[in-house]
Design a protein around this motif. Structure first.
Motif, PDB file in Angstrom:
ATOM      1  N   ASP A  85      13.218  17.859  20.608  1.00 48.30           N
ATOM      2  CA  ASP A  85      13.755  17.650  21.950  1.00 48.30           C
ATOM      3  C   ASP A  85      13.688  16.189  22.409  1.00 48.30           C
ATOM      4  N   VAL A  86      13.120  15.317  21.585  1.00 47.43           N
ATOM      5  CA  VAL A  86      12.935  13.919  21.986  1.00 47.43           C
ATOM      6  C   VAL A  86      14.246  13.160  21.854  1.00 47.43           C
ATOM      7  N   PRO A 126      24.125  -0.023  11.515  1.00 46.45           N
ATOM      8  CA  PRO A 126      23.354   0.227  10.297  1.00 46.45           C
ATOM      9  C   PRO A 126      22.625   1.565  10.355  1.00 46.45           C
ATOM     10  N   LYS A 127      22.506   2.203   9.211  1.00 45.90           N
ATOM     11  CA  LYS A 127      21.717   3.424   9.100  1.00 45.90           C
ATOM     12  C   LYS A 127      20.326   3.011   8.644  1.00 45.90           C
ATOM     13  N   VAL A 128      19.400   3.050   9.583  1.00 43.44           N
ATOM     14  CA  VAL A 128      18.066   2.514   9.375  1.00 43.44           C
ATOM     15  C   VAL A 128      17.184   3.458   8.566  1.00 43.44           C
ATOM     16  N   GLY A 129      17.375   4.747   8.739  1.00 48.83           N
ATOM     17  CA  GLY A 129      16.577   5.726   8.011  1.00 48.83           C
ATOM     18  C   GLY A 129      15.351   6.177   8.777  1.00 48.83           C
ATOM     19  N   ALA A 130      14.634   5.252   9.383  1.00 53.31           N
ATOM     20  CA  ALA A 130      13.416   5.608  10.113  1.00 53.31           C
ATOM     21  C   ALA A 130      13.731   6.286  11.442  1.00 53.31           C
ATOM     22  N   TYR A 131      14.921   6.058  11.956  1.00 56.65           N
ATOM     23  CA  TYR A 131      15.338   6.672  13.209  1.00 56.65           C
ATOM     24  C   TYR A 131      16.860   6.692  13.275  1.00 56.65           C
ATOM     25  N   ARG A 132      17.394   7.469  14.202  1.00 52.68           N
ATOM     26  CA  ARG A 132      18.829   7.532  14.434  1.00 52.68           C
ATOM     27  C   ARG A 132      19.193   6.525  15.530  1.00 52.68           C
ATOM     28  N   GLN A 133      20.415   6.056  15.501  1.00 49.59           N
ATOM     29  CA  GLN A 133      20.858   5.059  16.468  1.00 49.59           C
ATOM     30  C   GLN A 133      21.214   5.666  17.831  1.00 49.59           C
ATOM     31  N   VAL A 134      21.564   6.949  17.855  1.00 48.27           N
ATOM     32  CA  VAL A 134      22.073   7.568  19.082  1.00 48.27           C
ATOM     33  C   VAL A 134      21.483   8.963  19.231  1.00 48.27           C
ATOM     34  N   SER A 135      21.214   9.346  20.471  1.00 50.80           N
ATOM     35  CA  SER A 135      20.908  10.741  20.769  1.00 50.80           C
ATOM     36  C   SER A 135      21.808  11.173  21.919  1.00 50.80           C
ATOM     37  N   VAL A 136      22.309  12.386  21.810  1.00 49.96           N
ATOM     38  CA  VAL A 136      23.133  12.963  22.863  1.00 49.96           C
ATOM     39  C   VAL A 136      22.362  14.154  23.407  1.00 49.96           C
ATOM     40  N   ALA A 137      22.077  14.117  24.706  1.00 49.09           N
ATOM     41  CA  ALA A 137      21.278  15.164  25.333  1.00 49.09           C
ATOM     42  C   ALA A 137      22.154  16.004  26.249  1.00 49.09           C
ATOM     43  N   THR A 138      22.021  17.323  26.122  1.00 48.39           N
ATOM     44  CA  THR A 138      22.811  18.223  26.946  1.00 48.39           C
ATOM     45  C   THR A 138      21.937  19.162  27.771  1.00 48.39           C
ATOM     46  N   GLY A 139      20.651  19.020  27.714  1.00 44.40           N
ATOM     47  CA  GLY A 139      19.748  19.900  28.445  1.00 44.40           C
ATOM     48  C   GLY A 139      19.697  19.575  29.923  1.00 44.40           C
ATOM     49  N   MET A 181      19.026  23.738  20.975  1.00 45.26           N
ATOM     50  CA  MET A 181      18.424  22.415  20.994  1.00 45.26           C
ATOM     51  C   MET A 181      19.273  21.534  21.898  1.00 45.26           C
ATOM     52  N   ALA A 182      18.630  20.819  22.795  1.00 46.68           N
ATOM     53  CA  ALA A 182      19.330  20.021  23.799  1.00 46.68           C
ATOM     54  C   ALA A 182      19.615  18.593  23.347  1.00 46.68           C
ATOM     55  N   VAL A 183      19.074  18.176  22.207  1.00 47.76           N
ATOM     56  CA  VAL A 183      19.252  16.798  21.748  1.00 47.76           C
ATOM     57  C   VAL A 183      19.873  16.801  20.348  1.00 47.76           C
ATOM     58  N   THR A 184      20.957  16.048  20.192  1.00 43.63           N
ATOM     59  CA  THR A 184      21.591  15.863  18.892  1.00 43.63           C
ATOM     60  C   THR A 184      21.443  14.401  18.501  1.00 43.63           C
ATOM     61  N   LEU A 185      20.880  14.155  17.314  1.00 42.12           N
ATOM     62  CA  LEU A 185      20.691  12.790  16.820  1.00 42.12           C
ATOM     63  C   LEU A 185      21.811  12.435  15.871  1.00 42.12           C
ATOM     64  N   GLU A 207       5.468   6.105  23.724  1.00 44.61           N
ATOM     65  CA  GLU A 207       5.947   6.922  24.823  1.00 44.61           C
ATOM     66  C   GLU A 207       7.251   7.584  24.411  1.00 44.61           C
ATOM     67  N   ALA A 208       7.558   8.717  25.061  1.00 43.51           N
ATOM     68  CA  ALA A 208       8.743   9.482  24.673  1.00 43.51           C
ATOM     69  C   ALA A 208       9.442  10.053  25.897  1.00 43.51           C
ATOM     70  N   VAL A 209      10.741  10.239  25.743  1.00 40.69           N
ATOM     71  CA  VAL A 209      11.549  10.966  26.711  1.00 40.69           C
ATOM     72  C   VAL A 209      12.206  12.122  25.961  1.00 40.69           C
ATOM     73  N   ALA A 210      12.038  13.327  26.495  1.00 43.38           N
ATOM     74  CA  ALA A 210      12.621  14.514  25.872  1.00 43.38           C
ATOM     75  C   ALA A 210      13.543  15.209  26.863  1.00 43.38           C
ATOM     76  N   VAL A 211      14.446  16.000  26.339  1.00 38.56           N
ATOM     77  CA  VAL A 211      15.372  16.775  27.158  1.00 38.56           C
ATOM     78  C   VAL A 211      15.288  18.225  26.682  1.00 38.56           C
ATOM     79  N   LEU A 212      15.035  19.127  27.628  1.00 39.78           N
ATOM     80  CA  LEU A 212      14.900  20.548  27.314  1.00 39.78           C
ATOM     81  C   LEU A 212      16.011  21.334  27.981  1.00 39.78           C
ATOM     82  N   ASP A 213      16.401  22.427  27.358  1.00 39.61           N
ATOM     83  CA  ASP A 213      17.390  23.329  27.963  1.00 39.61           C
ATOM     84  C   ASP A 213      16.790  23.997  29.182  1.00 39.61           C
TER      85      ASP A 213
END
Length: 135
Positions: free
Chosen positions: A73-74, A12-25, A1-5, A129-135
């Motif tokens: 992958d988003v 704050p921890k919102v619950g509905a989404y994560r604050q950060v994504s790290v993409a390595t793909g 998986m190329a994206v870590t949330l 709209e979305a941005v995804a990162v794939l290996d």
């Protein structure tokens, strides 16, 4: 998986989404804003925000699948809601929940929610709209 949330300490921890994504793909996938159209171009859920949110997420998933990806992958989502007010949050979350159930995944990448005056046609209440990162 190329994206870590993740959520960062100090935010704050919102619950509905994560604050950060790290993409390595190595491949970026940009999904155009998806509205509540079915495959034939008919609007699903006229007047029903939850139904339209669900359909938008399903359409994003369809687009991601075509590129070889999934919601895992988003890296970022933008949600545009017509005439947004905070009292619409339960409907938004209901639609996301229904989509998550149907997709077998909880789409929770970093997200931006924007209120807008209008979208492409009056029947559309939301666009995603979305941005995804794939290996």
């Amino acid at each position: 998986m190329a994206v870590t949330l993740m959520d960062s300490d100090g935010l704050p921890k919102v619950g509905a989404y994560r604050q950060v994504s790290v993409a390595t793909g190595t491949r970026l996938v940009f999904v155009a804003g998806q509205v509540a159209w079915d495959a034939e171009g008919s609007t699903v859920g006229v007047g029903d925000l939850a139904a339209q949110v669900e359909r938008c997420y399903l359409n994003v998933a369809t687009a991601l699948a075509e590129a070889g990806g999934t919601f895992d992958d988003v890296a970022k989502i933008n949600v545009h809601v017509v005439d947004w007010t905070a009292d619409k949050m339960p409907q938004l979350m209901e639609g996301i929940g229904r989509a998550a159930e149907r997709l077998g995944a909880a789409p929770a990448p970093p997200a931006t929610l924007l209120g807008v005056a209008a979208l492409d046609v009056p029947e559309h209440l939301v666009e995603i709209e979305a941005v995804a990162v794939l290996d």
